[in-house]
Design an enzyme around this catalytic site. Structure first.
Site, short mmCIF file in Angstrom:
data_model
loop_
_atom_site.label_atom_id
_atom_site.label_comp_id
_atom_site.label_asym_id
_atom_site.label_seq_id
_atom_site.Cartn_x
_atom_site.Cartn_y
_atom_site.Cartn_z
N GLU A 31 64.84 -2.82 9.86
CA GLU A 31 65.36 -2.38 11.16
C GLU A 31 66.06 -1.04 11.01
O GLU A 31 66.85 -0.83 10.07
CB GLU A 31 66.34 -3.44 11.67
CG GLU A 31 66.24 -3.69 13.14
CD GLU A 31 64.89 -4.29 13.54
OE1 GLU A 31 63.99 -3.51 13.94
OE2 GLU A 31 64.75 -5.52 13.47
N SER A 66 51.63 -2.70 39.52
CA SER A 66 52.29 -3.64 38.61
C SER A 66 52.48 -4.98 39.32
O SER A 66 53.07 -5.03 40.41
CB SER A 66 53.66 -3.07 38.20
OG SER A 66 54.52 -4.12 37.81
N GLY A 122 64.21 -6.59 23.89
CA GLY A 122 64.02 -6.01 22.56
C GLY A 122 62.73 -6.47 21.89
O GLY A 122 62.61 -6.45 20.67
N LEU A 123 61.75 -6.90 22.70
CA LEU A 123 60.47 -7.36 22.14
C LEU A 123 59.36 -6.34 22.40
O LEU A 123 58.18 -6.67 22.35
CB LEU A 123 60.10 -8.74 22.72
CG LEU A 123 61.12 -9.86 22.40
CD1 LEU A 123 60.74 -11.14 23.12
CD2 LEU A 123 61.21 -10.10 20.90
N SER A 126 57.89 -2.07 26.40
CA SER A 126 57.43 -0.72 26.77
C SER A 126 56.28 -0.26 25.87
O SER A 126 55.30 0.31 26.36
CB SER A 126 58.57 0.29 26.75
OG SER A 126 59.47 0.04 25.72
N GLU A 158 56.46 8.09 24.70
CA GLU A 158 57.83 7.56 24.83
C GLU A 158 58.88 8.63 24.50
O GLU A 158 59.85 8.80 25.22
CB GLU A 158 58.00 6.35 23.89
CG GLU A 158 59.36 5.76 23.97
CD GLU A 158 59.35 4.24 24.03
OE1 GLU A 158 58.27 3.64 24.16
OE2 GLU A 158 60.44 3.67 23.96
N ASP A 170 57.21 0.26 16.96
CA ASP A 170 56.76 -0.62 18.04
C ASP A 170 55.33 -0.32 18.45
O ASP A 170 54.52 -1.23 18.67
CB ASP A 170 57.71 -0.51 19.24
CG ASP A 170 59.14 -0.90 18.86
OD1 ASP A 170 59.32 -1.52 17.79
OD2 ASP A 170 60.06 -0.57 19.62
N TYR A 222 71.68 4.54 19.95
CA TYR A 222 70.47 4.66 19.13
C TYR A 222 70.32 6.11 18.65
O TYR A 222 70.13 6.37 17.47
CB TYR A 222 69.24 4.22 19.94
CG TYR A 222 67.94 4.21 19.17
CD1 TYR A 222 67.53 3.05 18.52
CD2 TYR A 222 67.15 5.34 19.07
CE1 TYR A 222 66.34 3.03 17.80
CE2 TYR A 222 65.96 5.34 18.36
CZ TYR A 222 65.55 4.18 17.74
OH TYR A 222 64.38 4.16 17.03
C1 GAF Z 1 63.61 0.20 18.63
C2 GAF Z 1 62.79 1.45 18.37
F1 GAF Z 1 61.91 1.66 19.41
C3 GAF Z 1 62.03 1.36 17.07
O1 GAF Z 1 61.37 2.58 16.82
C4 GAF Z 1 62.97 1.00 15.91
O2 GAF Z 1 63.74 2.10 15.53
C5 GAF Z 1 63.84 -0.18 16.28
O3 GAF Z 1 64.50 0.00 17.52
C6 GAF Z 1 64.89 -0.46 15.23
O4 GAF Z 1 64.28 -0.85 14.04
O5 GAF Z 1 62.77 -0.91 18.81
#
Ligand code: GAF
Length: 381
Positions: A31, A66, A122-123, A126, A158, A170, A222
């Site tokens: 992560e 949608s 958080g899954l 997007s 994105e 992702d 972030y």
């Molecule tokens: C989010 C981000 F979109 C990913 O790129 C990654 O950095 C993650 O957070 C953390 O591991 O999902």
């Protein structure tokens, strides 16, 4: 798949040319390592975003409906500038923008979108949307965009259009994952290995607990983590924190001027090592043995990277007390989901223990499901 095809027909008065899908993901481990050019190990969920689509003639324009929003948005080339569309349709327009920026002749199209990937949990809902749309447009237009190049293009949508400075995990998961496997990805080189993940065969299950904790300050936090890591890498004279092997960690920590960057660096270096160790244990058939690595990852994300919230910490801690072999937050943090590695007979009791603990603390009731590794983006019909 049927619902989105029917939705297309109803909205546009004719059938679409096909149906495509891309999955959400959980990250098993690794992560906040992707933007540090390190390692990740996600797997795709069986929950997916579905796109029915058909080409239109004339000057290219795009219409997208949608099912979740029951809303149609139309856009043309004049809207294709970063931030030109916001909200859910921005992810769709962002993909068209990124394709055109890369020189592709994107056909005009109508699209219908439906999804069972929970939004805001958080899954990676997007990335699922971006990658389902990307796969549909590439097929519709016969565009020569090799599969390994697609994650970076969706990431550009994105980063460049929507304006979220995410890494490449992702979109890579949504495109490259395979059923019954986790994706061991080197985010610097793009080298990907499919690691068999036969949880049921090992008598195990991955329980996903959606804490329903609202994301707090997520965007700015972030970006701040990213900047701290990039500055620390520069101060240490490396291209990215990925370049620091664990043996160099003590010297690196001693060389850094502040506690905050020391914590961030320690997380990234140890997390990369945990990913490699997890892969080694899975390769050797010791799926249960990854539990302590998951728990160590959570502790590092809580104490050093500081991206957890009380709901995530309680879910991980109570899951373990209730018998999970390991548990950790998954995704960016600041809310979202915890994954717990449990014996396949313990799913209900672990979920019940977490639900009870949430009620006792006055948290919203969590949702939960068992995740099995599904396929990446594909055409369905
Ligand atoms: C989010 C981000 F979109 C990913 O790129 C990654 O950095 C993650 O957070 C953390 O591991 O999902």
């Amino acid at each position: 798949m049927d619902a989105v095809a029917k939705g297309f027909h109803k909205v546009y008065g004719e059938p679409g040319a096909g149906v495509w899908a891309a999955p959400g993901r959980v990250n098993l481990i690794g992560e906040h390592t992707d933007y540090n050019e390190g390692y990740v190990l996600p797997f795709a969920l069986p929950r997916r975003t579905y796109v029915a689509a058909g080409r239109t003639g004339g000057a290219p324009r795009w219409q997208v409906w949608s099912a979740q929003m029951d809303q149609t948005v139309e856009f043309g080339p004049e809207d294709l500038r970063p931030g030109g569309l916001t909200g859910w349709a921005g992810y769709v327009a962002g993909v068209v923008w990124a394709l055109r920026e890369a020189g592709y002749d994107v056909p005009g199209a109508r699209l219908a979108v439906d999804s069972d990937v929970p939004v805001g949990a958080g899954l990676s809902s997007s990335a699922a949307l971006e990658c389902a749309v990307l796969t549909a447009l590439v097929d519709l237009g016969g565009l020569d965009l090799p599969v390994p190049s697609r994650p970076a293009l969706a990431q550009r949508a994105e980063n460049g259009f929507v304006g979220v400075p995410s890494g490449i995990m992702d979109q890579s998961a949504a495109i490259l994952c395979q059923a019954e496997h986790a994706l061991f990805l080197d985010c610097r080189t793009g080298q990907a290995e499919q690691v068999p993940l036969d949880l049921a065969g090992a008598g195990l299950a991955v329980l996903v607990i959606d804490t329903r904790a609202p994301h707090r300050l997520a965007d700015g936090e972030y970006a701040a983590r990213r900047t701290t890591c990039e500055r620390a890498a520069a101060a240490l004279g490396v291209t990215a924190l990925r370049d620091l092997e664990p043996a160099r960690l003590p010297a690196a920590l001693a060389a850094l001027p502040d506690d905050l960057s020391r914590r961030r660096v320690r997380h990234v270096v140890t997390e990369n090592q945990r990913v490699r160790e997890t892969v080694a244990r899975l390769r050797s058939g010791d799926a249960r043995g990854i539990g302590p690595l998951l728990s160590a990852s959570h502790a590092s994300l809580r104490d050093d990277y500081q991206v957890t919230v009380p709901e995530l910490d309680v879910a991980a801690e109570v899951a373990e007390q209730a018998g999970a072999f390991g548990a950790r937050m998954t995704g960016g943090g600041f809310g979202g989901c915890v994954i717990a590695l449990v014996g396949d007979g313990a799913v209900d009791s672990v979920a019940a223990a977490v639900t009870e603990a949430f009620a006792a603390r006055g948290f919203a009731a969590p949702a939960w499901f068992v995740a099995t590794p599904g396929p990446g983006a594909t055409r369905l019909r």
